[in-house]
Design a protein around this motif. Structure first.
Motif, PDB file in Angstrom:
ATOM      1  N   GLU A   1     -11.223 -10.990  13.628  1.00  0.00           N
ATOM      2  CA  GLU A   1     -12.001 -12.228  13.447  1.00  0.00           C
ATOM      3  C   GLU A   1     -12.155 -12.493  11.954  1.00  0.00           C
ATOM      4  O   GLU A   1     -12.627 -11.624  11.220  1.00  0.00           O
ATOM      5  CB  GLU A   1     -13.372 -12.061  14.121  1.00  0.00           C
ATOM      6  CG  GLU A   1     -14.427 -13.065  13.735  1.00  0.00           C
ATOM      7  CD  GLU A   1     -14.094 -14.464  14.226  1.00  0.00           C
ATOM      8  OE1 GLU A   1     -13.764 -15.310  13.375  1.00  0.00           O
ATOM      9  OE2 GLU A   1     -14.175 -14.688  15.452  1.00  0.00           O
ATOM     10  N   ASP A   2     -11.756 -13.678  11.492  1.00  0.00           N
ATOM     11  CA  ASP A   2     -11.802 -13.942  10.050  1.00  0.00           C
ATOM     12  C   ASP A   2     -13.155 -14.455   9.571  1.00  0.00           C
ATOM     13  O   ASP A   2     -13.407 -14.480   8.365  1.00  0.00           O
ATOM     14  CB  ASP A   2     -10.699 -14.929   9.649  1.00  0.00           C
ATOM     15  CG  ASP A   2     -10.899 -16.308  10.253  1.00  0.00           C
ATOM     16  OD1 ASP A   2     -11.159 -16.389  11.466  1.00  0.00           O
ATOM     17  OD2 ASP A   2     -10.788 -17.298   9.522  1.00  0.00           O
ATOM     18  N   GLU A   3     -14.042 -14.846  10.470  1.00  0.00           N
ATOM     19  CA  GLU A   3     -15.384 -15.266  10.069  1.00  0.00           C
ATOM     20  C   GLU A   3     -16.241 -14.009   9.897  1.00  0.00           C
ATOM     21  O   GLU A   3     -16.632 -13.376  10.875  1.00  0.00           O
ATOM     22  CB  GLU A   3     -15.998 -16.193  11.114  1.00  0.00           C
ATOM     23  CG  GLU A   3     -15.255 -17.519  11.270  1.00  0.00           C
ATOM     24  CD  GLU A   3     -15.897 -18.412  12.312  1.00  0.00           C
ATOM     25  OE1 GLU A   3     -17.125 -18.309  12.506  1.00  0.00           O
ATOM     26  OE2 GLU A   3     -15.183 -19.198  12.938  1.00  0.00           O
ATOM     27  N   ARG A   4     -16.527 -13.650   8.663  1.00  0.00           N
ATOM     28  CA  ARG A   4     -17.178 -12.362   8.378  1.00  0.00           C
ATOM     29  C   ARG A   4     -18.541 -12.224   9.043  1.00  0.00           C
ATOM     30  O   ARG A   4     -18.869 -11.166   9.590  1.00  0.00           O
ATOM     31  CB  ARG A   4     -17.325 -12.177   6.863  1.00  0.00           C
ATOM     32  CG  ARG A   4     -16.004 -12.145   6.100  1.00  0.00           C
ATOM     33  CD  ARG A   4     -15.284 -10.834   6.289  1.00  0.00           C
ATOM     34  NE  ARG A   4     -13.991 -10.817   5.608  1.00  0.00           N
ATOM     35  CZ  ARG A   4     -13.553  -9.788   4.888  1.00  0.00           C
ATOM     36  NH1 ARG A   4     -14.297  -8.720   4.730  1.00  0.00           N
ATOM     37  NH2 ARG A   4     -12.355  -9.851   4.321  1.00  0.00           N
TER      38      ARG A   4
ATOM     39  N   SER B   1     -18.015 -11.609  12.672  1.00  0.00           N
ATOM     40  CA  SER B   1     -17.476 -10.266  12.852  1.00  0.00           C
ATOM     41  C   SER B   1     -18.570  -9.203  12.744  1.00  0.00           C
ATOM     42  O   SER B   1     -18.656  -8.296  13.569  1.00  0.00           O
ATOM     43  CB  SER B   1     -16.388  -9.995  11.815  1.00  0.00           C
ATOM     44  OG  SER B   1     -15.914  -8.679  11.921  1.00  0.00           O
TER      45      SER B   1
ATOM     46  N   TYR C   1      -9.627  -8.754   9.647  1.00  0.00           N
ATOM     47  CA  TYR C   1      -9.943 -10.141   9.312  1.00  0.00           C
ATOM     48  C   TYR C   1      -8.748 -11.081   9.232  1.00  0.00           C
ATOM     49  O   TYR C   1      -8.901 -12.242   8.866  1.00  0.00           O
ATOM     50  CB  TYR C   1     -10.727 -10.164   7.992  1.00  0.00           C
ATOM     51  CG  TYR C   1     -11.920  -9.248   8.033  1.00  0.00           C
ATOM     52  CD1 TYR C   1     -13.058  -9.586   8.763  1.00  0.00           C
ATOM     53  CD2 TYR C   1     -11.899  -8.017   7.370  1.00  0.00           C
ATOM     54  CE1 TYR C   1     -14.152  -8.727   8.834  1.00  0.00           C
ATOM     55  CE2 TYR C   1     -12.989  -7.158   7.436  1.00  0.00           C
ATOM     56  CZ  TYR C   1     -14.102  -7.525   8.166  1.00  0.00           C
ATOM     57  OH  TYR C   1     -15.178  -6.667   8.237  1.00  0.00           O
TER      58      TYR C   1
ATOM     59  N   ASP D   1      -9.334 -13.371  17.635  1.00  0.00           N
ATOM     60  CA  ASP D   1      -9.642 -14.767  17.386  1.00  0.00           C
ATOM     61  C   ASP D   1      -8.309 -15.511  17.265  1.00  0.00           C
ATOM     62  O   ASP D   1      -7.375 -15.028  16.623  1.00  0.00           O
ATOM     63  CB  ASP D   1     -10.448 -14.897  16.097  1.00  0.00           C
ATOM     64  CG  ASP D   1     -10.864 -16.329  15.824  1.00  0.00           C
ATOM     65  OD1 ASP D   1     -11.198 -17.031  16.793  1.00  0.00           O
ATOM     66  OD2 ASP D   1     -10.830 -16.743  14.660  1.00  0.00           O
TER      67      ASP D   1
END
Length: 227
Positions: free
Chosen positions: A7-10, A13, A31, A52
């Motif tokens: 998931e790239d949305e920290r 995540s 990420y 994601d």
């Protein structure tokens, strides 16, 4: 149970990872799609993968197609902000086991992950036994007729691996990768330390099994000679 979560949305995540860990999952968080592939092909022991769809470098769909083309059958849950039927169909046709649109409720995610890891065809009971020893997956307790001892999370996971493996040794590398993580900075001798903890607890409970070391192969559960 070990999960890879890409998931790239920290912020998302971190929130999901924390909740999954609270539910006793081991989580490797990555990420982007390329990093996800690196982890998947370096660790064959994931019980489930959460991808994601919209990620940098490689999308979740691209990651999914690549791992399926290379024979990785680990169950996959796709997450996406898109809810169009076409996106859902593409994901399922690419080999996804389930699909969850954002935003989602955390209890639903937990339920989906629980269902996901059960799709491997291996049903792990709440209580596992070896010899006169029972390992409770609900309470993290090691039990015999003499009593019970609560294990730490890492002790529990190591004992679970040993009980699941039964007649096959578990290598130090498998313990390190599955429990400490692919990118852990822990030294390999930490495995011996935790094996020592478990041996002492088995002895204290009067267990008729022991953890034996097989040179160059790892550790295995065996009945004690006086059992």
């Amino acid at each position: 149970m070990k999960i890879l979560y890409a998931e790239d949305e920290r912020a998302m995540s971190e929130a999901v990872t924390e909740i999954l860990k609270h539910k006793n999952y081991i989580v490797d968080a990555v990420y982007d799609g390329e990093e996800a592939l690196d982890y998947i092909f370096s660790d064959s022991h994931y019980d489930g993968i959460i991808l994601d769809v919209m990620m940098p470098k490689k999308s979740g769909i691209e990651v999914l197609k690549e791992i399926r083309s290379r024979g990785v059958g680990t169950p996959v849950l796709l997450l996406t902000a898109k809810s169009e039927i076409a996106d859902k169909v593409e994901g399922l046709n690419s080999g996804a086991d389930d699909y969850l649109a954002k935003p989602f409720a955390m209890p639903e995610l937990i339920a989906r992950v629980g269902a996901l890891v059960r799709r491997q065809g291996e049903i792990i009971p709440d209580d596992m036994t070896a010899g006169n020893v029972t390992l409770s997956r609900n309470s993290f307790e090691l039990k015999t007729a003499s009593g019970e001892i609560r294990l730490s999370k890492k002790e529990f996971l190591m004992m679970e691996m040993l009980m699941k493996s039964r007649e096959h040794p578990v290598s130090t590398e498998s313990f390190m990768t599955r429990i400490w993580g692919y990118d852990s900075e822990a030294e390999v001798n930490v495995v011996w330390v935790y094996i020592s903890y478990l041996r002492k607890k088995l002895a204290a409970l009067g267990a008729n099994i022991q953890i034996s070391a097989l040179r160059g192969r790892g550790y295995i559960l065996e009945e004690t000679k006086n059992a």
